[in-house]
Design a protein around this motif. Structure first.
Motif, PDB file in Angstrom:
ATOM      1  N   PHE A  35       1.486  12.016   4.684  1.00  0.00           N
ATOM      2  CA  PHE A  35       2.330  10.813   4.744  1.00  0.00           C
ATOM      3  C   PHE A  35       2.609  10.286   3.342  1.00  0.00           C
ATOM      4  CE2 PHE A  35       3.320   6.354   5.136  1.00  0.00           C
ATOM      5  CZ  PHE A  35       4.133   6.297   6.255  1.00  0.00           C
ATOM      6  N   ILE A  36       1.593  10.250   2.489  1.00  0.00           N
ATOM      7  CA  ILE A  36       1.765   9.748   1.124  1.00  0.00           C
ATOM      8  C   ILE A  36       2.707  10.645   0.335  1.00  0.00           C
ATOM      9  CG2 ILE A  36       0.572   9.384  -1.083  1.00  0.00           C
ATOM     10  CD1 ILE A  36      -1.857   8.424   0.597  1.00  0.00           C
ATOM     11  N   VAL A  37       2.571  11.972   0.485  1.00  0.00           N
ATOM     12  CA  VAL A  37       3.447  12.912  -0.222  1.00  0.00           C
ATOM     13  C   VAL A  37       4.898  12.716   0.215  1.00  0.00           C
ATOM     14  CG1 VAL A  37       4.051  15.354  -0.469  1.00  0.00           C
ATOM     15  CG2 VAL A  37       1.676  14.626  -0.714  1.00  0.00           C
ATOM     16  N   VAL A  38       5.130  12.599   1.529  1.00  0.00           N
ATOM     17  CA  VAL A  38       6.489  12.390   2.034  1.00  0.00           C
ATOM     18  C   VAL A  38       7.052  11.076   1.497  1.00  0.00           C
ATOM     19  CG1 VAL A  38       7.862  11.950   4.109  1.00  0.00           C
ATOM     20  CG2 VAL A  38       6.169  13.785   4.104  1.00  0.00           C
ATOM     21  N   SER A  39       6.226  10.020   1.484  1.00  0.00           N
ATOM     22  CA  SER A  39       6.677   8.718   0.966  1.00  0.00           C
ATOM     23  C   SER A  39       7.094   8.836  -0.489  1.00  0.00           C
ATOM     24  CB  SER A  39       5.558   7.674   1.110  1.00  0.00           C
ATOM     25  OG  SER A  39       5.230   7.455   2.456  1.00  0.00           O
ATOM     26  N   TYR A  40       6.288   9.530  -1.281  1.00  0.00           N
ATOM     27  CA  TYR A  40       6.587   9.618  -2.712  1.00  0.00           C
ATOM     28  C   TYR A  40       7.738  10.570  -3.009  1.00  0.00           C
ATOM     29  CZ  TYR A  40       3.318   6.367  -4.665  1.00  0.00           C
ATOM     30  OH  TYR A  40       2.698   5.194  -5.027  1.00  0.00           O
ATOM     31  N   LEU A  41       7.968  11.529  -2.151  1.00  0.00           N
ATOM     32  CA  LEU A  41       9.172  12.352  -2.322  1.00  0.00           C
ATOM     33  C   LEU A  41      10.423  11.491  -2.156  1.00  0.00           C
ATOM     34  CD1 LEU A  41       8.196  15.661  -0.465  1.00  0.00           C
ATOM     35  CD2 LEU A  41       8.473  15.323  -2.934  1.00  0.00           C
ATOM     36  N   GLU A  42      10.400  10.609  -1.150  1.00  0.00           N
ATOM     37  CA  GLU A  42      11.524   9.691  -0.946  1.00  0.00           C
ATOM     38  C   GLU A  42      11.627   8.695  -2.100  1.00  0.00           C
ATOM     39  OE1 GLU A  42      13.900   9.651   1.531  1.00  0.00           O
ATOM     40  OE2 GLU A  42      13.043  11.618   1.953  1.00  0.00           O
ATOM     41  N   ILE A  43      10.477   8.224  -2.571  1.00  0.00           N
ATOM     42  CA  ILE A  43      10.471   7.289  -3.698  1.00  0.00           C
ATOM     43  C   ILE A  43      11.053   7.943  -4.943  1.00  0.00           C
ATOM     44  CG2 ILE A  43       8.941   6.091  -5.326  1.00  0.00           C
ATOM     45  CD1 ILE A  43       7.134   5.452  -2.885  1.00  0.00           C
ATOM     46  N   LEU A  44      10.639   9.186  -5.232  1.00  0.00           N
ATOM     47  CA  LEU A  44      11.148   9.891  -6.412  1.00  0.00           C
ATOM     48  C   LEU A  44      12.651  10.145  -6.292  1.00  0.00           C
ATOM     49  CD1 LEU A  44       8.265  12.440  -7.082  1.00  0.00           C
ATOM     50  CD2 LEU A  44       8.865  10.443  -8.457  1.00  0.00           C
ATOM     51  N   ARG A  45      13.100  10.453  -5.089  1.00  0.00           N
ATOM     52  CA  ARG A  45      14.535  10.669  -4.892  1.00  0.00           C
ATOM     53  C   ARG A  45      15.311   9.381  -5.181  1.00  0.00           C
ATOM     54  NH1 ARG A  45      16.937  12.769   0.807  1.00  0.00           N
ATOM     55  NH2 ARG A  45      16.468  10.607   1.383  1.00  0.00           N
ATOM     56  N   ALA A  46      14.758   8.248  -4.741  1.00  0.00           N
ATOM     57  CA  ALA A  46      15.411   6.965  -5.014  1.00  0.00           C
ATOM     58  C   ALA A  46      15.373   6.626  -6.498  1.00  0.00           C
ATOM     59  CB  ALA A  46      14.732   5.859  -4.203  1.00  0.00           C
TER      60      ALA A  46
END
Length: 315
Positions: free
Chosen positions: A216-227
């Motif tokens: 869950f944390i990895v998926v969240s940070y992938l979205e954060i990095l994309r933003a």
């Protein structure tokens, strides 16, 4: 004539905690950094709670999660360190069977809660960066309370079978635990029965807690990095990424050693026992000590409020 190593019993009245096997002569010296880390953890986490309670401007989702983290760290460190220090200082090695199972429950319950709070903080960062305009409408106080309740219930329920499984096994080999606290695997390894159920359940919890939480944390940070990389300027990207740096550092400090310790406790037969025990003890102490320091140093709002408190009191 039988002794504590060979006495036949189903449920022992007490267990004997050895501290750090092989390093008994250095227990007093080892206790100095352990005690210092515990004092820092206590003072730091109480400071976080005091500052957030005192300042209405900090009454928001991120700081509520930080308060949950501080309470969890206080309970987690206090569930092990006082007994550990009593072993190091006073050679007080006995622990009642029920007290051992209670300590086991608290260790595993609040470790799972801490992992869940890191997920909640990742969610907070995701909403703040990816949906900033909707932040206050998504993470309302009732939603934060429900997230907190879910995290606590998950930890409490998943840890509940640990003491019940440990209680059902017959202990006819020894009542000596080669470490300073009652971890689940260390206790069930003393049983003279097939304890694969306990081992499998421990792996199941490891997957449900660390495995799913890390995903869950990895998926969240992938979205954060994309933003972040969609921002127009490098300065804006670095500034936004800086708001996640504290969380990222503490995630690495919590999950990497935790995964390493879980694996070597099951598969690291060639790792020296004193090294394993020492690393496991430091691991339980490091997050409670680091969390308030890192968030206190990296969060400007907490810094400014803390300085204001001291300057106001010193005036």
């Amino acid at each position: 004539m039988s002794d504590s190593n060979t006495t036949d019993f189903t449920n022992p009245s007490t267990f004997i905690l050895l501290g750090i096997p092989g390093l008994e002569a250095a227990h007093v010296w080892i206790s100095i950094p352990f005690c210092a880390m515990y004092v820092i953890a206590i003072l730091g986490n109480f400071t976080i709670l005091f500052i957030v309670k005192r300042e209405p401007s900090l009454h928001g989702p991120m700081y509520y999660f930080l308060c949950m983290l501080a309470i969890t760290d206080l309970v987690l460190s206090t569930s092990t360190l006082p007994k550990t220090l009593s072993i190091f200082w006073f050679n007080s090695r006995e622990i009642d069977f029920s007290a051992c199972l209670t300590q086991m429950y608290f260790i595993h319950c609040f470790s799972a809660i801490e992992s869940g709070i890191f997920v909640a903080l990742a969610l907070d960062r995701y909403v703040a960066i990816c949906h900033p305009l909707r932040y206050s409408t998504i993470l309302t106080n009732p939603i934060v309370a429900k997230i907190g309740l879910a995290v606590v219930l998950r930890g409490g329920i998943l840890a509940l079978p640990y003491p019940f499984l440990a209680r059902q096994w017959p202990y006819c080999r020894t009542n000596i635990i080669p470490q300073p606290y009652c971890a689940h695997i260390a206790v069930v390894n003393l049983a003279c029965a097939d304890t694969r159920v306990s081992s499998y359940y421990g792996l199941f919890v490891l997957f449900c807690v660390m495995g799913l939480d890390v995903i869950f944390i990895v998926v969240s940070y992938l979205e954060i990095l994309r933003a972040i990389f969609s921002l127009p300027t490098m300065d804006a990207r670095l500034k936004t990424l800086g708001t996640c740096s504290s969380h990222l550092f503490l995630i690495l400090a919590f999950y990497i050693p935790g995964l390493f310790i879980s694996l070597i406790s099951r598969f690291g037969q060639n790792v020296p026992l004193h090294s394993h025990v020492l690393i496991a003890n430091v691991y339980l102490l490091m997050p409670p000590m680091l969390n308030p320091i890192i968030y206190g140093l990296r969060t400007k709002q907490i810094q400014s409020r803390l300085l204001r408190v001291f300057t106001h009191e010193g005036a």
